[in-house]
Write an enzyme that holds these catalytic residues in place. Structure first.
Site, PDB file in Angstrom:
ATOM      1  N   LEU B  45     -46.591   2.596 -56.905  1.00 17.82           N
ATOM      2  CA  LEU B  45     -47.143   2.083 -55.646  1.00 17.82           C
ATOM      3  C   LEU B  45     -47.659   0.657 -55.825  1.00 17.82           C
ATOM      4  O   LEU B  45     -47.933   0.228 -56.941  1.00 17.82           O
ATOM      5  CB  LEU B  45     -48.277   3.011 -55.194  1.00 17.82           C
ATOM      6  CG  LEU B  45     -47.768   4.423 -54.871  1.00 17.82           C
ATOM      7  CD1 LEU B  45     -48.819   5.462 -55.169  1.00 17.82           C
ATOM      8  CD2 LEU B  45     -47.307   4.490 -53.428  1.00 17.82           C
ATOM      9  N   THR B  76     -48.987  -0.670 -61.189  1.00 16.93           N
ATOM     10  CA  THR B  76     -49.861  -1.568 -61.940  1.00 16.93           C
ATOM     11  C   THR B  76     -51.126  -1.765 -61.120  1.00 16.93           C
ATOM     12  O   THR B  76     -51.108  -2.390 -60.063  1.00 16.93           O
ATOM     13  CB  THR B  76     -49.180  -2.925 -62.192  1.00 16.93           C
ATOM     14  OG1 THR B  76     -48.026  -2.704 -62.982  1.00 16.93           O
ATOM     15  CG2 THR B  76     -50.116  -3.870 -62.925  1.00 16.93           C
ATOM     16  N   LYS B 151     -50.389  -3.401 -69.925  1.00 22.74           N
ATOM     17  CA  LYS B 151     -49.542  -4.092 -68.952  1.00 22.74           C
ATOM     18  C   LYS B 151     -50.204  -5.375 -68.464  1.00 22.74           C
ATOM     19  O   LYS B 151     -49.579  -6.451 -68.407  1.00 22.74           O
ATOM     20  CB  LYS B 151     -49.281  -3.168 -67.758  1.00 22.74           C
ATOM     21  CG  LYS B 151     -48.622  -3.808 -66.548  1.00 22.74           C
ATOM     22  CD  LYS B 151     -47.145  -4.053 -66.758  1.00 22.74           C
ATOM     23  CE  LYS B 151     -46.526  -4.800 -65.575  1.00 22.74           C
ATOM     24  NZ  LYS B 151     -46.420  -4.011 -64.361  1.00 22.74           N
ATOM     25  N   LYS B 226     -50.980 -11.185 -58.205  1.00 23.42           N
ATOM     26  CA  LYS B 226     -51.696  -9.906 -58.111  1.00 23.42           C
ATOM     27  C   LYS B 226     -52.100  -9.404 -59.511  1.00 23.42           C
ATOM     28  O   LYS B 226     -53.248  -9.017 -59.730  1.00 23.42           O
ATOM     29  CB  LYS B 226     -50.795  -8.860 -57.436  1.00 23.42           C
ATOM     30  CG  LYS B 226     -51.408  -7.460 -57.377  1.00 23.42           C
ATOM     31  CD  LYS B 226     -50.332  -6.383 -57.353  1.00 23.42           C
ATOM     32  CE  LYS B 226     -50.835  -5.109 -58.008  1.00 23.42           C
ATOM     33  NZ  LYS B 226     -49.766  -4.151 -58.306  1.00 23.42           N
TER      34      LYS B 226
END
Lengths: 278, 278, 278, 278
Positions: B45, B76, B151, B226
């Site tokens: 998502l 993430t 990540k 982001k």
């Protein structure tokens, strides 16, 4: 000398030539004296004013250089100074090339340095013959000054990668990751860089690097700050935006002011990692 | 499905499931419906609020999850949200793991994604069995949230390396270096990084990368901004200095404001390179 | 001329002297010609190479300067060049002072410029007599070069304050604050600065400033980038960390590359404010 | 109490109420107890979690708040938390306003604080009546959360101005300028800001400021880093680029890691000024 060349040398600190003399080199008083005897000369000096002095000063190479001599400067300096020296050499009938070097003390001892060479392409083979005795890689970069440009560019990206790796490893550790595991993940992913996979700044992650030895040896923070100053100057002069390169310069400058001047440049991990109250 | 698993899926935009349905998957109305039928569920998502909704919302997975289900979230997001979801899942007798992924559309199609997995170690093999169908690398990172941490760390270093490469290539070009040659030199030296040797941002240096295709495809600037926002938040929360990561965030944020939102993140080269008066 | 002095002038673009000639000034061909007739000379030039040429070039002032002449340079240049010019002037028996100026076109027309003067203290009164015709404030800064230093320092802090004000106003607006109210609050609090209370960069907050006129007029982004380049060079040469000054330089450099070169430097608000997707 | 109001107070550290009790205040065990007796309540707490606990925790104000009570929170926290508290208060029939404060210990003792107030405009007069007992300035900023926004914006610009002033003063000193003279020049020019004219960070320039007292007292580096973290979070959430604000945050974060946590935030001058080798 290992490759059978006779060596004639000079240094402003004669004591630094002692070992060389004992190995059979001839040590002379000044650059001009060397130019009088040799027609292939390699110089390596700390900064632009030294280069200007050794080439164009009162006892400089150009005072007594022979026509047709090949002059190779392996200092890391402003490319604009390299161009000036090339013009001055040409007036005396000699050829000047810039050939700065990358790789540390270990690479120098084992002949694995990389030379980045700028100057007339037709002289490159002659330069390469000499430089190959000292370096594993000798790369032709273009007209005079481009050797410096390549070196400065590499070191700017190196500094950015090192600080970035230090920040990233520090953040990961604070988020609960094991440093060795994080390095492994970065190195198999898109975060991979020389500072993460070959020269990791976190103690305990790799062996045989300065971070495993309290940041002794390696490439000093002062030297990195100097190279980043050169990068900044060339960027300002060419109106090139280098936001991360510029901030990297400032960080290494702050480190010099905070006691890190003589530590390896990977000590930026240590500079950033301490927690409040410690 | 290529690996023989039956697939039951749901998406807030049902039309995006059309192709999957034609391939034989069963498409249901809500995450709760899926949880009713499947006991191994993978979610992916765009951001934290979506994850919270899909797991804990009125039609969320946890409304009807079966005891013993394995829930793997490949979004993430903020590691703190992953931890919250794990606690909520545990209350329902299910196991939640975070498993964000790196690698772009190409890697997804060819099953070469890398998954970074956080959660109970004893569940990792079960997760790996599933994720291996989609990714070439499935790495165990530690307790829940560490997949996200890995990540986020990787992408922060990636952004720093990319902007650094763009600045460096731009500076080198302005100093007279050929871009392909400069890339070659960097890649054999300490400036080497993934952005210089695998995803070079300068048009003409490499083929098959977004810079060869007007920065179409790849990993969009908005998405990078982001992820850097997540990195910044975790750094602020853990009081970790990330000066270059922070500036990288700001640069991608400025690019979003200047029309680069949907271009690949390597377009930072284009953002920085234009000369005055052009 | 308004103060009763005869004026003898020269410019590399003679047409720019047309208005002055009509007012009664004598226009000559070269700086050397002026030096032949006048013993108090004021120069104002765009950058260091121009200053070097006008003073030491083949038709330069020093070719025909009279002993005892007072030479005042109001250009904004590297302090090191000012020092060189002072040494060269002294060899010809003349006195060189640096006296860069702050204040824009409006201040120039109304005689309200500020001059920052460096050079021998015993010559300051003579310089002040002349400069007071053009400026409301004439400040003695110290030895030659310190006028430049003061100007560069002021403009570096100005740039930092302006970008900071632009960021802050933009953030406040996005958080729901009315821009006029936010400016009022900042100006009665510790966030107050010249850019918030005298030259606010947000359209609609103040009248009579460039932000009220689509960022026309005022002090151009290119000129600010130039001054920040000088600040960066002097900081690099003196090994002084200037992290915000350095980033301000990079931001104005990026703005020049993105079409803001000729707008007033307060347009950084516009550069930062646009939202994604617009 | 000086203004004739009875005071009922509570603190998690009861000993900190001792002086207040001796002056005649009534000290209770919990915020809920206070809410039971008072209908105008002012809170001031270190961070968002404390505010959430004091209002919505098991012994929190909202457990026993009277309908129609006016709740004023003078903490500096995330505006999003202020909004949450306002919603929770409204459900209990009370009004919540955010009213963070600026000015240090001195201003608090002498009743010269500035309050920035967000909340329903019709309640502002009631809030102002109370807050005027403690502050010289009480400013209405808009809907709930805008008091925080104004405070955060002011402190971000303050930090930028302070670091900028420190860099600039340091550079000027290295270029040969007298610090008092440089401050005077900046303060009559466009570099002027609160940090240069009211709170100069260079020892010897002003009296009665922390730089005159070894950076004791004043506004601590840790607190500034906290406020800059709030600014960063709100900027990230609203996708607002704040490049200098972000770097200022990182610099104060690095200072906290290097031993400056408890010094006044003007000690950034000291952090930046040391020369190599010292």
């Amino acid at each position: 000398m290992k490759h059978g060349y006779p060596v004639i040398a000079s240094d402003v600190f004669p004591e630094s030539c002692k070992e060389l003399r004992e190995l059979g080199a001839q040590i002379l008083d000044s650059p001009a004296d060397v130019a009088d005897k040799a027609d292939r000369i390699v110089t390596m000096l700390p900064s632009s004013p030294n280069v200007i002095d050794v080439y164009t000063g009162p006892n400089g190479i150009l005072k007594r250089v022979k026509k047709g001599s090949l002059l190779i400067d392996s200092s890391t300096i402003d490319p604009a100074v390299s161009k000036e020296m090339a013009v001055a050499a040409e007036k005396r009938g000699a050829v000047f090339m810039d050939a700065p070097v990358s790789g540390g003390v270990g690479a120098a001892t084992s002949g694995k340095l990389t030379f980045m060479v700028g100057g007339p392409e037709e002289e490159f083979n002659a330069a390469k013959e000499l430089l190959s005795c000292m370096g594993a890689n000798v790369v032709y970069c273009g007209q005079v000054g481009t050797g410096q440009a390549a070196k400065i560019c590499n070191n700017m990206l190196l500094a950015i990668g090192m600080i970035g790796t230090a920040e990233t490893m520090n953040l990961g550790i604070r988020l609960g990751l094991d440093p060795k595991l994080l390095a492994k993940i970065l190195n198999m992913s898109s975060g991979r860089c020389w500072s993460s996979d070959t020269y990791n700044p976190v103690p305990g992650v790799m062996e045989g690097v300065p971070s495993a030895n309290n940041y002794q040896g390696g490439f000093g923070t002062t030297l990195m700050a100097k190279d980043l100053g050169l990068a900044q100057n060339t960027a300002t002069n060419t109106k090139t935006p280098v936001p991360l390169g510029s901030l990297a310069h400032q960080i290494y400058r702050m480190m010099c002011a905070r006691g890190y001047a003589s530590k390896d440049f990977s000590s930026v991990f240590q500079f950033l990692r301490e927690e409040e109250g410690q």
